[in-house]
Write a protein that holds these residues in place. Structure first.
Motif, PDB file in Angstrom:
ATOM      1  N   ALA A   3       0.866  -1.177   0.000  1.00 23.96           N
ATOM      2  CA  ALA A   3       0.000   0.000   0.000  1.00 23.96           C
ATOM      3  C   ALA A   3       0.900   1.224   0.000  1.00 23.96           C
ATOM      4  O   ALA A   3       1.843   1.303   0.793  1.00 23.96           O
ATOM      5  N   ILE A   4       0.627   2.175  -0.914  1.00 22.90           N
ATOM      6  CA  ILE A   4       1.521   3.320  -1.043  1.00 22.90           C
ATOM      7  C   ILE A   4       0.751   4.634  -1.031  1.00 22.90           C
ATOM      8  O   ILE A   4      -0.458   4.679  -1.261  1.00 22.90           O
ATOM      9  N   THR A   5       1.470   5.693  -0.781  1.00 26.16           N
ATOM     10  CA  THR A   5       0.907   7.035  -0.724  1.00 26.16           C
ATOM     11  C   THR A   5       0.320   7.481  -2.062  1.00 26.16           C
ATOM     12  O   THR A   5       0.738   7.018  -3.115  1.00 26.16           O
ATOM     13  N   ALA A   6      -0.641   8.409  -1.975  1.00 25.02           N
ATOM     14  CA  ALA A   6      -1.198   9.039  -3.177  1.00 25.02           C
ATOM     15  C   ALA A   6      -0.893  10.536  -3.193  1.00 25.02           C
ATOM     16  O   ALA A   6      -1.526  11.295  -3.922  1.00 25.02           O
ATOM     17  N   ASP A   7       0.085  10.966  -2.401  1.00 20.92           N
ATOM     18  CA  ASP A   7       0.469  12.380  -2.336  1.00 20.92           C
ATOM     19  C   ASP A   7       1.305  12.743  -3.561  1.00 20.92           C
ATOM     20  O   ASP A   7       2.497  12.487  -3.617  1.00 20.92           O
ATOM     21  N   ALA A   8       0.633  13.348  -4.552  1.00 18.30           N
ATOM     22  CA  ALA A   8       1.305  13.706  -5.801  1.00 18.30           C
ATOM     23  C   ALA A   8       1.729  15.164  -5.839  1.00 18.30           C
ATOM     24  O   ALA A   8       2.057  15.688  -6.903  1.00 18.30           O
ATOM     25  N   SER A   9       1.730  15.837  -4.695  1.00 18.08           N
ATOM     26  CA  SER A   9       2.166  17.230  -4.672  1.00 18.08           C
ATOM     27  C   SER A   9       3.639  17.321  -5.037  1.00 18.08           C
ATOM     28  O   SER A   9       4.393  16.338  -4.945  1.00 18.08           O
ATOM     29  N   ASP A  10       4.054  18.480  -5.473  1.00 15.90           N
ATOM     30  CA  ASP A  10       5.438  18.697  -5.888  1.00 15.90           C
ATOM     31  C   ASP A  10       6.358  18.508  -4.683  1.00 15.90           C
ATOM     32  O   ASP A  10       6.270  19.234  -3.705  1.00 15.90           O
ATOM     33  N   GLY A  11       7.232  17.502  -4.736  1.00 14.74           N
ATOM     34  CA  GLY A  11       8.110  17.190  -3.617  1.00 14.74           C
ATOM     35  C   GLY A  11       7.430  16.407  -2.519  1.00 14.74           C
ATOM     36  O   GLY A  11       7.994  16.248  -1.433  1.00 14.74           O
ATOM     37  N   GLY A  12       6.219  15.890  -2.791  1.00  6.24           N
ATOM     38  CA  GLY A  12       5.458  15.158  -1.790  1.00  6.24           C
ATOM     39  C   GLY A  12       5.939  13.735  -1.601  1.00  6.24           C
ATOM     40  O   GLY A  12       7.002  13.327  -2.075  1.00  6.24           O
ATOM     41  N   LYS A  13       5.104  12.930  -0.947  1.00  4.89           N
ATOM     42  CA  LYS A  13       5.535  11.604  -0.508  1.00  4.89           C
ATOM     43  C   LYS A  13       5.874  10.669  -1.671  1.00  4.89           C
ATOM     44  O   LYS A  13       6.734   9.795  -1.530  1.00  4.89           O
ATOM     45  N   ILE A  14       5.188  10.798  -2.801  1.00  8.45           N
ATOM     46  CA  ILE A  14       5.547   9.952  -3.948  1.00  8.45           C
ATOM     47  C   ILE A  14       6.982  10.214  -4.372  1.00  8.45           C
ATOM     48  O   ILE A  14       7.693   9.309  -4.820  1.00  8.45           O
ATOM     49  N   ASP A  15       7.441  11.456  -4.208  1.00  7.47           N
ATOM     50  CA  ASP A  15       8.804  11.819  -4.604  1.00  7.47           C
ATOM     51  C   ASP A  15       9.850  11.402  -3.567  1.00  7.47           C
ATOM     52  O   ASP A  15      11.045  11.501  -3.833  1.00  7.47           O
ATOM     53  N   LYS A  16       9.416  10.945  -2.392  1.00  7.33           N
ATOM     54  CA  LYS A  16      10.359  10.675  -1.306  1.00  7.33           C
ATOM     55  C   LYS A  16      10.986   9.288  -1.367  1.00  7.33           C
ATOM     56  O   LYS A  16      12.021   9.042  -0.745  1.00  7.33           O
ATOM     57  N   ALA A  17      10.344   8.355  -2.079  1.00  9.38           N
ATOM     58  CA  ALA A  17      10.857   6.983  -2.105  1.00  9.38           C
ATOM     59  C   ALA A  17      10.833   6.450  -3.535  1.00  9.38           C
ATOM     60  O   ALA A  17      10.054   6.908  -4.368  1.00  9.38           O
ATOM     61  N   ASP A  18      11.671   5.449  -3.787  1.00  4.67           N
ATOM     62  CA  ASP A  18      11.795   4.884  -5.131  1.00  4.67           C
ATOM     63  C   ASP A  18      10.698   3.841  -5.364  1.00  4.67           C
ATOM     64  O   ASP A  18      10.949   2.633  -5.387  1.00  4.67           O
TER      65      ASP A  18
END
Length: 610
Positions: A421-436
């Motif tokens: 289960a993964i984040t849906a935070d697509a904000s600029d620099g948000g959680k999707i951008d924090k992990a590979d």
């Protein structure tokens, strides 16, 4: 997904300042000498295309020798093609004419520097009549010095699990072409002097979109080639035409909620799902551990409570939810069951466990495949909220930890299911951008994208907003907080659409002290809820505060001084249509006990996906 003795839900996503962006499609070069030494170019490419819509990106670059203080980009779209959500710039529309202006942080460009702006669009059209700072999009050279033509006939050569070979016909230019720029999903991945390139290090079974532009000896870039889609071999997860229909069953639901495995049968839901995630196991001391052993393996069921009508005995070796799920699987052999570990409350142990990924994976494998419940679990779901980011606690493991974890679990679990289960935070620099997440996807059967809990009464004074918007809308409190932006961002990072499941919440979120019917109103605090303020099951909200409006693909209701948002069978159907249109692997929901006694939301998912 959340853990604990009562339902735990994702708290608000961290807000990020997000500006707006622009389109996708062709690469178009634009020149703008505001001064003798001031020159700019802009290139436009499609990062994705799903038939009725697309994702796009402009790259604006300072190709001169002095700093550009600001810039303005203009273009036209044909009738029927429009811009929807966008980021990193502001976009104004006048008929079919679009004007993009920068945000405060990217309007000044030093020589050689560039910025990108993106958007999601609908329709099949391409931009035309481009201008940057008022000048035609004809390159950054002197007047009369045209930019190169677009490369032609982009095609694939050898394709493997991890590589795609590309070639194209040469572009033409009066001064000669110096190099070609290769773009994958909107991001430049290479600059080559020839007319071929082999893209390596890709994910198996994943589709990529490529385009190529030419640069002449004066540094001018021409328009892009047509977009070519190519998919690596291997990595298939679902047979053609099948969709995952997955629901979370909560361990603690057998207490106050009085929801048991048999309820999946009596509601008719068991016949309409493909997978169950059992929530939750704990992560502590570097290992997977059982959550509530009484509910899981010891609680005795009478004949009328049992799935097969047979009562548990005092001396049988396995009782509780696990035994009931085994009986459910016997009656419904198509259903697969995964044990989900973590959740909002129990994610804090992942960081420690990932200090030794192999030992962590082995402990989970041994627990999931314990002989006491042999045949129950078909795999594992990892619900870490969130790797290298903050949830209930903060993790600082670094972005590579997601890939490392998924690789370790795939290595140990072999052909059993491994999901997350993964984040849906697509904000600029948000959680999707924090992990590979893209790196981890090659080892996962699928990701459950938690496309809910974007907004709620943790912002006690509002503004009121739907907690699970399908797409953006005028007045949304935070850009990047909607399902479509999350799906498009994950796809743009190289994750195959069929490895993404769309999340549906079987509950609503609400405020009190609200006088405005439409979203965007002020409030005085969270609305009352049976188990937690500001949240309520769908089955309870439906008769108490009926929907009287929809926005961004989800429903809302204003009753008295309360304002709620939630999904209905109708909005679930529309979201399933979106999932199919996007080529997603299916959908999942949190969780069974929020549905009506006849399982009307599960029915909507089933009929919507087909």
């Amino acid at each position: 997904m959340r853990s604990g003795t009562a339902r735990r839900f994702k708290r608000r996503l961290t807000a990020f300042a997000v500006a707006l962006a622009l389109p996708v499609g062709l690469l178009v070069t634009l020149a703008s000498p505001a001064q003798a030494d001031e020159k700019a170019s802009a290139t436009f490419i499609k990062t994705s295309d799903w038939g009725t819509g697309f994702g796009g990106q402009w790259t604006v670059e300072n190709t001169g020798t002095t700093t550009i203080d600001t810039w303005k980009l203009e273009w036209d779209f044909p009738a029927g093609t429009t811009v929807a959500s966008h980021w990193n710039a502001s976009i104004a529309k006048d008929g079919n004419h679009y004007t993009a202006t920068p945000s405060s942080w990217n309007k000044s460009l030093a020589p050689g520097k560039s910025t990108t702006i993106g958007f999601n669009g609908s329709g099949p059209g391409e931009p035309s009549n481009c201008k940057i700072n008022g000048l035609p999009c004809d390159g950054s050279g002197e007047p009369g010095d045209p930019a190169p033509s677009a490369p032609g006939a982009l095609k694939t050569g050898e394709v493997t699990d991890t590589s795609i070979a590309l070639s194209w016909s040469p572009a033409t230019d009066d001064k000669g072409v110096s190099k070609y720029h290769v773009f994958r999903n909107g991001t430049e991945v290479a600059a080559v002097t020839g007319t071929s390139f082999k893209d390596t290090g890709l994910l198996k079974g994943t589709e990529y979109a490529y385009s190529v532009t030419a640069e002449d000896t004066a540094g001018q870039r021409g328009p892009a080639s047509g977009t070519l889609k190519a998919k690596t071999t291997g990595g298939s997860t679902q047979p053609p035409g099948e969709h995952v229909k997955l629901g979370y069953f909560t361990e603690w639901g057998v207490y106050d909620r009085n929801y048991h495995v048999k309820n999946m049968v009596t509601s008719g839901s068991a016949d309409k799902i493909t997978h169950i995630n059992y929530a939750f196991g704990n992560v502590q001391g570097g290992k997977c551990t059982i959550g509530d052993s009484y509910a899981a393996i010891d609680k005795a069921y009478t004949a009328d409570q049992s799935v097969d009508g047979v009562a548990d005995t005092w001396d049988q070796p396995l009782r509780g939810n696990f035994n009931q799920l085994l009986k459910l699987k016997k009656a419904n052999p198509n259903i697969k069951v995964l044990w989900s570990f973590g959740g909002w409350t129990w994610s804090g142990g992942f960081g420690q466990a990932m200090q030794n990924p192999a030992a962590f994976a082995e402990s989970c494998y041994n627990l999931v495949n314990d002989p006491r419940w042999q045949g129950l679990f078909d795999g594992i779901d990892l619900d870490w909220e969130y790797p290298n980011a903050c949830g209930l606690t903060c993790d600082t493991s670094g972005p590579a930890v997601m890939k490392t974890m998924m690789q370790a679990f795939r290595s140990k679990f072999g052909d059993q299911l491994v999901t997350a289960a993964i984040t849906a935070d697509a904000s600029d620099g948000g959680k999707i951008d924090k992990a590979d997440y893209a790196g981890g996807a090659q080892y996962a059967d699928w990701y459950n994208v938690m496309t809910y809990d974007f907004f709620g009464a943790w912002a006690a004074q509002g503004p009121t907003a739907p907690h699970s918007p399908l797409n953006s809308y005028d007045g949304i409190p935070q850009q990047g907080f909607n399902s479509d932006d999350a799906i498009q961002k994950l796809k743009a990072k190289g994750i195959s659409a069929d490895k993404l499941l769309l999340g549906i919440g079987f509950y609503g979120r609400g405020w009190t002290g609200v006088t405005q019917k439409e979203p965007g109103g002020t409030a005085t605090g969270p609305a009352p809820g049976k188990y937690e303020q500001g949240i309520e099951d769908y089955k309870t909200i439906k008769p108490r505060c009926a929907s009287n409006g929809t926005i961004a693909g989800t429903a809302y209701a204003h009753c008295g001084n309360q304002w709620w948002s939630y999904d209905t069978p109708s909005t679930v159907q529309s979201k399933m249509a979106y999932a199919k249109q996007q080529g997603l692997g299916g959908a999942f929901f949190w969780e069974f006990s929020g549905d009506t006694a006849n399982g009307e939301l599960v029915s909507a998912i089933n009929s919507g996906l087909g």
